[in-house]
Design an enzyme around this catalytic site. Sequence first.
Site, short mmCIF file in Angstrom:
data_model
loop_
_atom_site.label_atom_id
_atom_site.label_comp_id
_atom_site.label_asym_id
_atom_site.label_seq_id
_atom_site.Cartn_x
_atom_site.Cartn_y
_atom_site.Cartn_z
N SER A 1 0.84 -1.19 0.00
CA SER A 1 0.00 0.00 0.00
C SER A 1 0.88 1.25 0.00
O SER A 1 1.76 1.36 -0.86
CB SER A 1 -0.92 -0.05 1.22
OG SER A 1 -1.98 0.84 1.07
N ASP B 1 -8.42 -6.87 -4.55
CA ASP B 1 -8.04 -5.52 -4.11
C ASP B 1 -8.59 -4.50 -5.10
O ASP B 1 -8.10 -4.39 -6.22
CB ASP B 1 -6.51 -5.43 -4.03
CG ASP B 1 -6.02 -4.09 -3.50
OD1 ASP B 1 -6.83 -3.16 -3.34
OD2 ASP B 1 -4.81 -3.99 -3.22
N HIS C 1 -7.83 -5.48 -0.22
CA HIS C 1 -6.54 -4.81 -0.10
C HIS C 1 -5.78 -5.29 1.14
O HIS C 1 -4.55 -5.40 1.13
CB HIS C 1 -6.78 -3.30 -0.01
CG HIS C 1 -5.54 -2.49 0.10
ND1 HIS C 1 -4.53 -2.54 -0.84
CD2 HIS C 1 -5.11 -1.61 1.05
CE1 HIS C 1 -3.55 -1.72 -0.49
NE2 HIS C 1 -3.87 -1.16 0.66
#
Lengths: 377, 184
Positions: free
Chosen positions: A148, A314, A347
């Site tokens: 991320s 995701d 995610h």
Amino acid sequence: MNNIKKVKQIIIDKPLKLDCGKTISNFPLAYETYGKLNDKKDNAILAFHALTGDQFASGINPVTNKEGWWNYLLGPGKAIDTNKYFVICANVIGGCMGSYGPSSINPETNKPFGTNFPVITINDMVNAQYHLLKFFKIEKLFSVIGGSMGGMQVLQFVSNFPNKSHTAIPIACTASHSAQNIALNELGRQSIMADHNWSNGFYEENQKLPDKGLAVARMAAHITYLSKKGLQEKFGRKLQERDDLKFSFDADFQIESYLRYQGSVFVDRFDANSYLYITRAMDYFDLIKQFDGNLSKAFEKSKTSFFIISFTSDWLYPTSENREIVIALNAIGKNVGFAEITSDKGHDSFLLDVPDFLNTIKNFLKNSYIKLNEKRI
Amino acid sequence: MKKEFNIIAKLIEKNSKVLDVGCGDGELMKYIDENITTNIRGLEISKNNVQKCIEKGLTVIEGNAEKDLQQFPKSSFDYVILSQTLQAFLDPERVIDELLRIGKKAIVTIPNFGYWKVRIHLLLQGTMPVTKNLPNEWYDTPNLHMCTIKDFVNFCNKKKIKINSSKLNIKNIFSELGIFLIEK
């Protein structure tokens, strides 16, 4: 956060010019390490944390007494095996776990900076953390890794310091923050700012924190870290400790109760202003623009071997955005591997026990380390 | 299998840069990596196979050869290998064009539908051939565009692709597999 004094820090005395134009100096950077640096100093990995992470990636976080955010991945015998590798993880500047951030004391006023803290960027975060290499006298890292926002830092690090890491593993990230992600971050920021207690960011003076706003920001963000299928399977329409609907605005459904809980525990460990600053840094991240629309140029000077990982469910940093990085690297003949891991966990997969993901990292690191010792990378 | 690897490997110059398109579980890549050149990477569509390649320490990119070859610039590899997957593509002609764009040379192997056992199977049994190299039934085969060695040579000649076609009629009957080194 009374235990914050327990954290390790380096003080960066060299002035750091920020992207916003301001210069900071003599500022603290909090860090933690795992494993041992070997004599050759060739086993060091710099791990970057995501939006609400911190330097306590593994083991028990001494401030929150909770497990580290990368406990599945990082530790003795795990995918990033700390019996073998020396892992450094720092709290980003702008953060609230001991690094220089909006809750640091402004020497001019003797009060927290609040929103007088300069706006920082991913580039600033990475430039600050580069000082850790000098601190540990590491000439070249074995790897840089992160998911991320941590993945964005990986990309920026390799771009800024092309010869400072043998390998790089950006996970579930992007080279350019999308409109959807900026929109979701803005939702979180507006929620904090709409809380009366926020007081333009100077809430520490009033002793009343914008907990409600921060909790709602976290609830909204938490939904984006999961997948529709994952939510449906875990919660469906299950009711929370009741046999029927109550015809009220209580948390009738388990998912409501779960989100409220996530919001409430988050405010105990995270600073609202840090949330504003760090989400802003993510929104400003656009490595493609930094290189005049050509992402390949960001990596032109690099000799790093990349491995890029995305997850099927995701939708925040979808495979297509991760693949753009792969394409940019292939366009200039760089060494890059790529895998899209099947997972229903959205995610958040990069933080969870997803065996193919853990194996991918383990094998890539293991084989890269063998190649490094054979001087093949 | 080893014999095929051996023949392919002999076509590749030492220390050259190679892409294996549809690299499967990475066995061929591993063989080339250990014997010919370490500058080799693979493109593979199956997630399971991608994991196997990573376990072997090979550089692999998960992707689809029909879509993802365009990201590689012209002549970015000395050799591009396509081993027994040409017949499974929707548009094999475009894949061959792409191979010869990104590779200076391409090595293509095909299961030969002109092999005598295949011919006899169809002649005597009257059903679609099922052999070691063609193990599927007609209804579940991934092979959309089966061809013979002769077909492939004719195809290359028509497209002005350089290909070795000596002893064509003999090879077309007695070879289970066609292995070609082609270039524009």
